[in-house]
Design a protein around this motif. Structure first.
Motif, PDB file in Angstrom:
ATOM      1  N   SER A 158      36.248   3.995  11.134  1.00  0.00           N
ATOM      2  CA  SER A 158      35.075   3.818  12.002  1.00  0.00           C
ATOM      3  C   SER A 158      34.520   2.407  11.864  1.00  0.00           C
ATOM      4  O   SER A 158      34.161   1.769  12.855  1.00  0.00           O
ATOM      5  N   ALA A 159      34.445   1.913  10.628  1.00  0.00           N
ATOM      6  CA  ALA A 159      33.932   0.563  10.399  1.00  0.00           C
ATOM      7  C   ALA A 159      34.842  -0.483  11.041  1.00  0.00           C
ATOM      8  O   ALA A 159      34.365  -1.390  11.734  1.00  0.00           O
ATOM      9  N   TYR A 160      36.121  -0.343  10.828  1.00  0.00           N
ATOM     10  CA  TYR A 160      37.069  -1.313  11.378  1.00  0.00           C
ATOM     11  C   TYR A 160      37.111  -1.251  12.905  1.00  0.00           C
ATOM     12  O   TYR A 160      36.975  -2.269  13.575  1.00  0.00           O
ATOM     13  N   GLN A 161      37.287  -0.068  13.440  1.00  0.00           N
ATOM     14  CA  GLN A 161      37.407   0.091  14.892  1.00  0.00           C
ATOM     15  C   GLN A 161      36.104  -0.259  15.617  1.00  0.00           C
ATOM     16  O   GLN A 161      36.128  -0.721  16.745  1.00  0.00           O
ATOM     17  N   GLY A 162      34.977  -0.030  14.948  1.00  0.00           N
ATOM     18  CA  GLY A 162      33.676  -0.293  15.566  1.00  0.00           C
ATOM     19  C   GLY A 162      33.077  -1.628  15.201  1.00  0.00           C
ATOM     20  O   GLY A 162      31.941  -1.919  15.556  1.00  0.00           O
ATOM     21  N   ARG A 163      33.836  -2.458  14.456  1.00  0.00           N
ATOM     22  CA  ARG A 163      33.364  -3.769  14.027  1.00  0.00           C
ATOM     23  C   ARG A 163      32.003  -3.677  13.320  1.00  0.00           C
ATOM     24  O   ARG A 163      31.133  -4.518  13.494  1.00  0.00           O
ATOM     25  N   ALA A 164      31.824  -2.647  12.502  1.00  0.00           N
ATOM     26  CA  ALA A 164      30.573  -2.472  11.765  1.00  0.00           C
ATOM     27  C   ALA A 164      30.557  -3.377  10.538  1.00  0.00           C
ATOM     28  O   ALA A 164      31.569  -3.503   9.843  1.00  0.00           O
ATOM     29  N   ALA A 165      29.425  -3.969  10.267  1.00  0.00           N
ATOM     30  CA  ALA A 165      29.289  -4.843   9.104  1.00  0.00           C
ATOM     31  C   ALA A 165      28.919  -4.063   7.850  1.00  0.00           C
ATOM     32  O   ALA A 165      29.067  -4.566   6.748  1.00  0.00           O
ATOM     33  N   HIS A 166      28.450  -2.825   8.028  1.00  0.00           N
ATOM     34  CA  HIS A 166      27.950  -2.042   6.895  1.00  0.00           C
ATOM     35  C   HIS A 166      28.601  -0.659   6.866  1.00  0.00           C
ATOM     36  O   HIS A 166      28.679   0.010   7.891  1.00  0.00           O
ATOM     37  N   LEU A 167      29.025  -0.262   5.683  1.00  0.00           N
ATOM     38  CA  LEU A 167      29.558   1.081   5.454  1.00  0.00           C
ATOM     39  C   LEU A 167      28.801   1.679   4.281  1.00  0.00           C
ATOM     40  O   LEU A 167      28.819   1.129   3.174  1.00  0.00           O
ATOM     41  N   VAL A 169      27.965   3.975  14.029  1.00  0.00           N
ATOM     42  CA  VAL A 169      29.331   4.053  14.543  1.00  0.00           C
ATOM     43  C   VAL A 169      30.045   5.198  13.840  1.00  0.00           C
ATOM     44  O   VAL A 169      29.953   5.324  12.614  1.00  0.00           O
ATOM     45  N   ALA A 170      30.747   6.034  14.603  1.00  0.00           N
ATOM     46  CA  ALA A 170      31.466   7.152  13.990  1.00  0.00           C
ATOM     47  C   ALA A 170      32.600   7.633  14.888  1.00  0.00           C
ATOM     48  O   ALA A 170      32.426   7.800  16.093  1.00  0.00           O
ATOM     49  N   SER A 171      33.735   7.885  14.259  1.00  0.00           N
ATOM     50  CA  SER A 171      34.879   8.477  14.951  1.00  0.00           C
ATOM     51  C   SER A 171      34.720   9.999  14.970  1.00  0.00           C
ATOM     52  O   SER A 171      33.932  10.561  14.197  1.00  0.00           O
ATOM     53  N   ASP A 172      35.494  10.657  15.804  1.00  0.00           N
ATOM     54  CA  ASP A 172      35.490  12.124  15.820  1.00  0.00           C
ATOM     55  C   ASP A 172      35.901  12.706  14.463  1.00  0.00           C
ATOM     56  O   ASP A 172      35.254  13.639  13.981  1.00  0.00           O
ATOM     57  N   PRO A 173      36.960  12.165  13.810  1.00  0.00           N
ATOM     58  CA  PRO A 173      37.314  12.707  12.493  1.00  0.00           C
ATOM     59  C   PRO A 173      36.202  12.552  11.446  1.00  0.00           C
ATOM     60  O   PRO A 173      36.050  13.415  10.580  1.00  0.00           O
ATOM     61  N   GLU A 175      37.749   5.182  18.297  1.00  0.00           N
ATOM     62  CA  GLU A 175      38.995   5.890  18.050  1.00  0.00           C
ATOM     63  C   GLU A 175      39.403   5.683  16.596  1.00  0.00           C
ATOM     64  O   GLU A 175      39.045   4.675  15.989  1.00  0.00           O
ATOM     65  N   GLN A 176      40.177   6.624  16.081  1.00  0.00           N
ATOM     66  CA  GLN A 176      40.651   6.504  14.712  1.00  0.00           C
ATOM     67  C   GLN A 176      42.161   6.638  14.669  1.00  0.00           C
ATOM     68  O   GLN A 176      42.706   7.644  15.106  1.00  0.00           O
ATOM     69  N   PRO A 177      42.826   5.646  14.093  1.00  0.00           N
ATOM     70  CA  PRO A 177      44.277   5.768  13.920  1.00  0.00           C
ATOM     71  C   PRO A 177      44.608   6.941  12.988  1.00  0.00           C
ATOM     72  O   PRO A 177      43.893   7.194  12.020  1.00  0.00           O
ATOM     73  N   GLU A 178      45.676   7.632  13.290  1.00  0.00           N
ATOM     74  CA  GLU A 178      46.133   8.780  12.494  1.00  0.00           C
ATOM     75  C   GLU A 178      46.305   8.376  11.033  1.00  0.00           C
ATOM     76  O   GLU A 178      46.896   7.353  10.717  1.00  0.00           O
ATOM     77  N   GLY A 179      45.755   9.184  10.137  1.00  0.00           N
ATOM     78  CA  GLY A 179      45.932   8.980   8.714  1.00  0.00           C
ATOM     79  C   GLY A 179      44.938   8.046   8.045  1.00  0.00           C
ATOM     80  O   GLY A 179      44.921   7.942   6.826  1.00  0.00           O
ATOM     81  N   ASP A 180      44.126   7.341   8.809  1.00  0.00           N
ATOM     82  CA  ASP A 180      43.139   6.434   8.216  1.00  0.00           C
ATOM     83  C   ASP A 180      41.959   7.207   7.645  1.00  0.00           C
ATOM     84  O   ASP A 180      41.635   8.311   8.092  1.00  0.00           O
ATOM     85  N   HIS A 181      41.300   6.616   6.668  1.00  0.00           N
ATOM     86  CA  HIS A 181      40.063   7.173   6.113  1.00  0.00           C
ATOM     87  C   HIS A 181      39.015   7.124   7.226  1.00  0.00           C
ATOM     88  O   HIS A 181      38.798   6.071   7.839  1.00  0.00           O
ATOM     89  N   PRO A 182      38.356   8.251   7.540  1.00  0.00           N
ATOM     90  CA  PRO A 182      37.433   8.280   8.679  1.00  0.00           C
ATOM     91  C   PRO A 182      36.327   7.221   8.657  1.00  0.00           C
ATOM     92  O   PRO A 182      36.048   6.604   9.686  1.00  0.00           O
ATOM     93  N   ALA A 183      35.698   6.998   7.522  1.00  0.00           N
ATOM     94  CA  ALA A 183      34.616   6.011   7.478  1.00  0.00           C
ATOM     95  C   ALA A 183      35.161   4.588   7.593  1.00  0.00           C
ATOM     96  O   ALA A 183      34.600   3.761   8.323  1.00  0.00           O
ATOM     97  N   LEU A 184      36.254   4.296   6.892  1.00  0.00           N
ATOM     98  CA  LEU A 184      36.842   2.960   6.991  1.00  0.00           C
ATOM     99  C   LEU A 184      37.350   2.672   8.397  1.00  0.00           C
ATOM    100  O   LEU A 184      37.154   1.582   8.926  1.00  0.00           O
TER     101      LEU A 184
END
Length: 157
Positions: free
Chosen positions: A91-100, A43-47, A80-89
């Protein structure tokens, strides 16, 4: 449940994605688990991909960085990534990923864990720990059901 993390979804921070390409080692071992199984998703956002491309371009070559980003774009679950968020975090939150997967101590600290847990249920660990602890047979049984058939993709393609 829709808000529960998906144990077959993984986010790799930009440092891990760059290390996979440029160094190999633990980062490559960890991401080979993802690439080797069609039912495990990166899982990965554009940022996050932008940050990875900038890092690879700085450490190696802009052409290599662009090619790497193109491959990552083809193989990822887009979020998608909310403005100002850490890109990896994000991505994990928005993509419901269990592992970062990250080398960043700040993300892996106990303080970060206490801050994150009320908001997002994600396991943040270095690539070597993920590679060592990844158990595809039990994960397959939990996610797909049935007996684990082994890796179903070549992680180098």
């Amino acid at each position: 449940m829709a808000n529960q993390p998906d144990p077959a979804r993984v986010v790799a921070d930009s440092d891990v994605l760059a290390a996979d390409l440029l160094v190999g080692g633990d980062a490559r071992d960890a991401l080979d688990h993802v690439r080797g199984h069609s039912w495990v998703e990166l899982v990965a956002s554009d940022p996050l991909l932008e940050r990875t491309e900038q890092l690879v371009a700085t450490l190696a070559d802009p052409g290599l960085a662009a090619d790497h980003r193109e491959r990552l774009e083809a193989d990822r679950v887009v979020v998608e990534q909310p403005e100002g968020d850490h890109p990896a975090l994000a991505s994990a939150y928005q993509g419901r990923a269990a592992h970062l997967l990250s080398y960043e101590e700040r993300l892996r600290s106990a303080k970060a864990g206490l801050t994150l847990q009320p908001r997002v249920s994600v396991s943040v660990r270095p690539p070597d720990a993920f590679a060592r602890l990844f158990d595809p047979a039990s994960l397959y049984e939990a996610v797909e059901g049935g007996e684990y058939p082994g890796p179903d993709r070549d992680p180098r393609e």
